[in-house]
Scaffold this motif. Sequence first.
Motif, PDB file in Angstrom:
ATOM      1  N   GLU A 173       0.649  -0.953   0.063  1.00 12.26           N
ATOM      2  CA  GLU A 173       0.022  -0.030   0.298  1.00 12.26           C
ATOM      3  C   GLU A 173       0.864   1.214  -0.224  1.00 12.26           C
ATOM      4  N   GLN A 174       0.422   2.240  -0.534  1.00  9.73           N
ATOM      5  CA  GLN A 174       1.199   3.550  -0.611  1.00  9.73           C
ATOM      6  C   GLN A 174       0.978   4.257   0.556  1.00  9.73           C
ATOM      7  N   VAL A 175       2.258   4.647   1.018  1.00  6.20           N
ATOM      8  CA  VAL A 175       2.392   5.468   2.240  1.00  6.20           C
ATOM      9  C   VAL A 175       2.918   6.839   2.164  1.00  6.20           C
ATOM     10  N   SER A 176       1.946   7.896   2.576  1.00  2.00           N
ATOM     11  CA  SER A 176       2.435   9.346   2.423  1.00  2.00           C
ATOM     12  C   SER A 176       3.563   9.605   3.656  1.00  2.00           C
ATOM     13  N   VAL A 177       4.557   9.951   3.635  1.00  7.57           N
ATOM     14  CA  VAL A 177       5.487  10.525   4.518  1.00  7.57           C
ATOM     15  C   VAL A 177       5.279  12.111   4.441  1.00  7.57           C
ATOM     16  N   ILE A 178       4.620  12.706   5.463  1.00  7.09           N
ATOM     17  CA  ILE A 178       4.685  13.923   5.744  1.00  7.09           C
ATOM     18  C   ILE A 178       5.467  14.641   6.693  1.00  7.09           C
ATOM     19  N   VAL A 179       6.452  15.504   5.999  1.00  7.83           N
ATOM     20  CA  VAL A 179       7.584  16.103   6.925  1.00  7.83           C
ATOM     21  C   VAL A 179       7.244  17.405   7.533  1.00  7.83           C
ATOM     22  N   LEU A 180       7.082  17.605   8.740  1.00 10.49           N
ATOM     23  CA  LEU A 180       6.372  18.702   9.289  1.00 10.49           C
ATOM     24  C   LEU A 180       7.802  19.562   9.780  1.00 10.49           C
ATOM     25  N   ARG A 206      -2.420   5.107   1.263  1.00 14.44           N
ATOM     26  CA  ARG A 206      -3.461   4.460   1.825  1.00 14.44           C
ATOM     27  C   ARG A 206      -3.159   4.723   3.361  1.00 14.44           C
ATOM     28  N   TYR A 207      -1.939   5.032   3.964  1.00 14.10           N
ATOM     29  CA  TYR A 207      -1.580   5.373   5.080  1.00 14.10           C
ATOM     30  C   TYR A 207      -0.606   6.631   5.231  1.00 14.10           C
ATOM     31  N   LEU A 208      -0.849   7.324   6.570  1.00 14.99           N
ATOM     32  CA  LEU A 208      -0.273   8.849   6.398  1.00 14.99           C
ATOM     33  C   LEU A 208       0.776   8.444   7.721  1.00 14.99           C
ATOM     34  N   LEU A 209       2.157   9.058   7.463  1.00 13.23           N
ATOM     35  CA  LEU A 209       3.143   8.933   8.424  1.00 13.23           C
ATOM     36  C   LEU A 209       3.668  10.469   8.597  1.00 13.23           C
ATOM     37  N   GLN A 250      14.783   3.866   9.782  1.00 10.23           N
ATOM     38  CA  GLN A 250      15.521   2.508   9.497  1.00 10.23           C
ATOM     39  C   GLN A 250      14.714   1.474   8.609  1.00 10.23           C
ATOM     40  N   ASN A 251      15.461   0.706   7.854  1.00 12.30           N
ATOM     41  CA  ASN A 251      14.613  -0.613   7.292  1.00 12.30           C
ATOM     42  C   ASN A 251      13.784  -1.373   8.142  1.00 12.30           C
ATOM     43  N   GLY A 252      12.686  -1.501   7.676  1.00 19.26           N
ATOM     44  CA  GLY A 252      11.660  -2.455   8.395  1.00 19.26           C
ATOM     45  C   GLY A 252      10.527  -1.628   9.193  1.00 19.26           C
ATOM     46  N   LEU A 253      10.841  -0.076   9.142  1.00 21.76           N
ATOM     47  CA  LEU A 253       9.732   0.690   9.864  1.00 21.76           C
ATOM     48  C   LEU A 253       8.551   0.567   9.147  1.00 21.76           C
ATOM     49  N   ILE A 254       8.338   0.978   7.917  1.00 20.42           N
ATOM     50  CA  ILE A 254       7.231   1.319   7.536  1.00 20.42           C
ATOM     51  C   ILE A 254       6.347  -0.267   7.515  1.00 20.42           C
ATOM     52  N   ASN A 255       6.968  -1.376   7.097  1.00 20.38           N
ATOM     53  CA  ASN A 255       6.063  -2.616   6.990  1.00 20.38           C
ATOM     54  C   ASN A 255       5.823  -3.045   8.286  1.00 20.38           C
ATOM     55  N   ALA A 302       0.128   9.128  26.072  1.00 20.23           N
ATOM     56  CA  ALA A 302       1.418   9.735  25.661  1.00 20.23           C
ATOM     57  C   ALA A 302       1.553   9.797  24.365  1.00 20.23           C
ATOM     58  N   GLY A 303       2.988  10.153  23.867  1.00 21.63           N
ATOM     59  CA  GLY A 303       2.911  10.155  22.281  1.00 21.63           C
ATOM     60  C   GLY A 303       4.197  11.202  22.088  1.00 21.63           C
ATOM     61  N   ASN A 304       4.554  11.046  20.776  1.00 24.85           N
ATOM     62  CA  ASN A 304       5.701  11.793  20.207  1.00 24.85           C
ATOM     63  C   ASN A 304       5.376  12.106  18.824  1.00 24.85           C
ATOM     64  N   SER A 305       5.655  13.422  18.535  1.00 22.91           N
ATOM     65  CA  SER A 305       5.256  14.077  17.086  1.00 22.91           C
ATOM     66  C   SER A 305       6.438  13.532  16.055  1.00 22.91           C
ATOM     67  N   ASP A 306       7.507  13.005  16.624  1.00 21.88           N
ATOM     68  CA  ASP A 306       8.284  12.347  15.471  1.00 21.88           C
ATOM     69  C   ASP A 306       7.864  11.340  14.684  1.00 21.88           C
ATOM     70  N   CYS A 307       6.670  10.514  14.935  1.00 29.14           N
ATOM     71  CA  CYS A 307       6.407   9.653  14.403  1.00 29.14           C
ATOM     72  C   CYS A 307       4.832   9.306  14.706  1.00 29.14           C
ATOM     73  N   LEU A 308       3.758   9.811  13.964  1.00 26.07           N
ATOM     74  CA  LEU A 308       2.493   9.623  14.146  1.00 26.07           C
ATOM     75  C   LEU A 308       2.053   8.938  12.881  1.00 26.07           C
ATOM     76  N   PHE A 309       1.470   7.725  13.153  1.00 31.87           N
ATOM     77  CA  PHE A 309       1.123   6.935  11.816  1.00 31.87           C
ATOM     78  C   PHE A 309      -0.528   6.838  11.750  1.00 31.87           C
ATOM     79  N   PHE A 310      -1.080   6.916  10.806  1.00 31.91           N
ATOM     80  CA  PHE A 310      -2.702   6.722  10.519  1.00 31.91           C
ATOM     81  C   PHE A 310      -2.825   6.021   9.485  1.00 31.91           C
ATOM     82  N   ASP A 311      -4.071   5.261   9.346  1.00 33.07           N
ATOM     83  CA  ASP A 311      -4.764   4.803   8.373  1.00 33.07           C
ATOM     84  C   ASP A 311      -5.553   6.286   7.739  1.00 33.07           C
TER      85      ASP A 311
END
Length: 321
Positions: A38-45, A88-91, A100-105, A162-171
């Motif tokens: 699936e396509q993943v959109s990496v949005i760099v803020l 299909r997903y937003l990162l 690093q490799n393996g992250l998105i899968n 809790a949470g961290n803005s460096d990585c937020l992953f959504f459908d």
Amino acid sequence: MLLFVYAVLVFLVLRFSVTLFNFLSNPKLGYYGKHFTEQVSVIVLTSLAENDVEELLFSVENQDYQYTEVIVQQGESIPELVNRATGRYLLFTSSGVTLQNGLINSLIYRTKVFNLGVLSLIPTYKAFGFIEKCLYPLSDFLLLNLLPLRLIRLSGLPAFTAGNSDCLFFDSATYKRYNWHERLNGKFPEAIEIIKMVKQQQLKAEVLLANKFIYHRIDLKDMAGFSRSLLQTFSDSNLAMLMYLALVIVGPVVVVLFSLNPALAVLLFGLIFLTRVMIAFLTAQSPILNVLLHPIQMAMLFVLLLRGGWERAKESIKRKK
């Protein structure tokens, strides 16, 4: 004085228990070996003042996951960036991190299996100089001895957040249905606020340690921002922050100096030592170094939290005026 000693001991034992729960439950993102297309959109803020995105873009380009598009913020609001995304997903991520490799899968697999509304990762911090090595463990130290991370997903209560803005992953479809950033007026995301809103919609949220899938380096030029992020651990409550400082930093010193009880001192230092060692193993830090630097780190934590609390108080006074 006796009541204060009891309060310090009880709080240290509670903190140790929370850390032990986190250590045994091992709240890390795992490598699952699954492969998706699936396509993943990496949005760099990024802010207008930040130009340090090259390393992040290089790490995305060299990912083992090829079905990505990258959108870098250049003055647009976050809702505008989302409207441009086709994935299909937003990162959502920020400049200054590397993937690093393996992250998105692994993110997709975890989101699918647990039907998550949002998945946030706490990055593994890189430190090179002495000051960085004193500072970068502080956020992990606060988080892992105050909150059992597994309860964020297992409990629907917004209080467990809790949470961290460096990585937020959504459908993507779920995100666009609720437009969480738009509810924050499109500002740079405060991950804790996002995750609270997700849980208020009765959706599942999860926060995990990045387990070396994401690295982040602290910007020593933005100590005010780092102070604010530490204060967020206490839900921006100055009262909770001051109680923590009294019981965790001031308390053990006062108890040891005035009680002159060797057995009590051994108990206090033993709990602190074990807590630091467990957190170090969870977050890929050096246990020996963190134990040795503990007094300096606690002094810095004391100053940074007071600074963040003071700035928070000034902002509250301005709003009331």
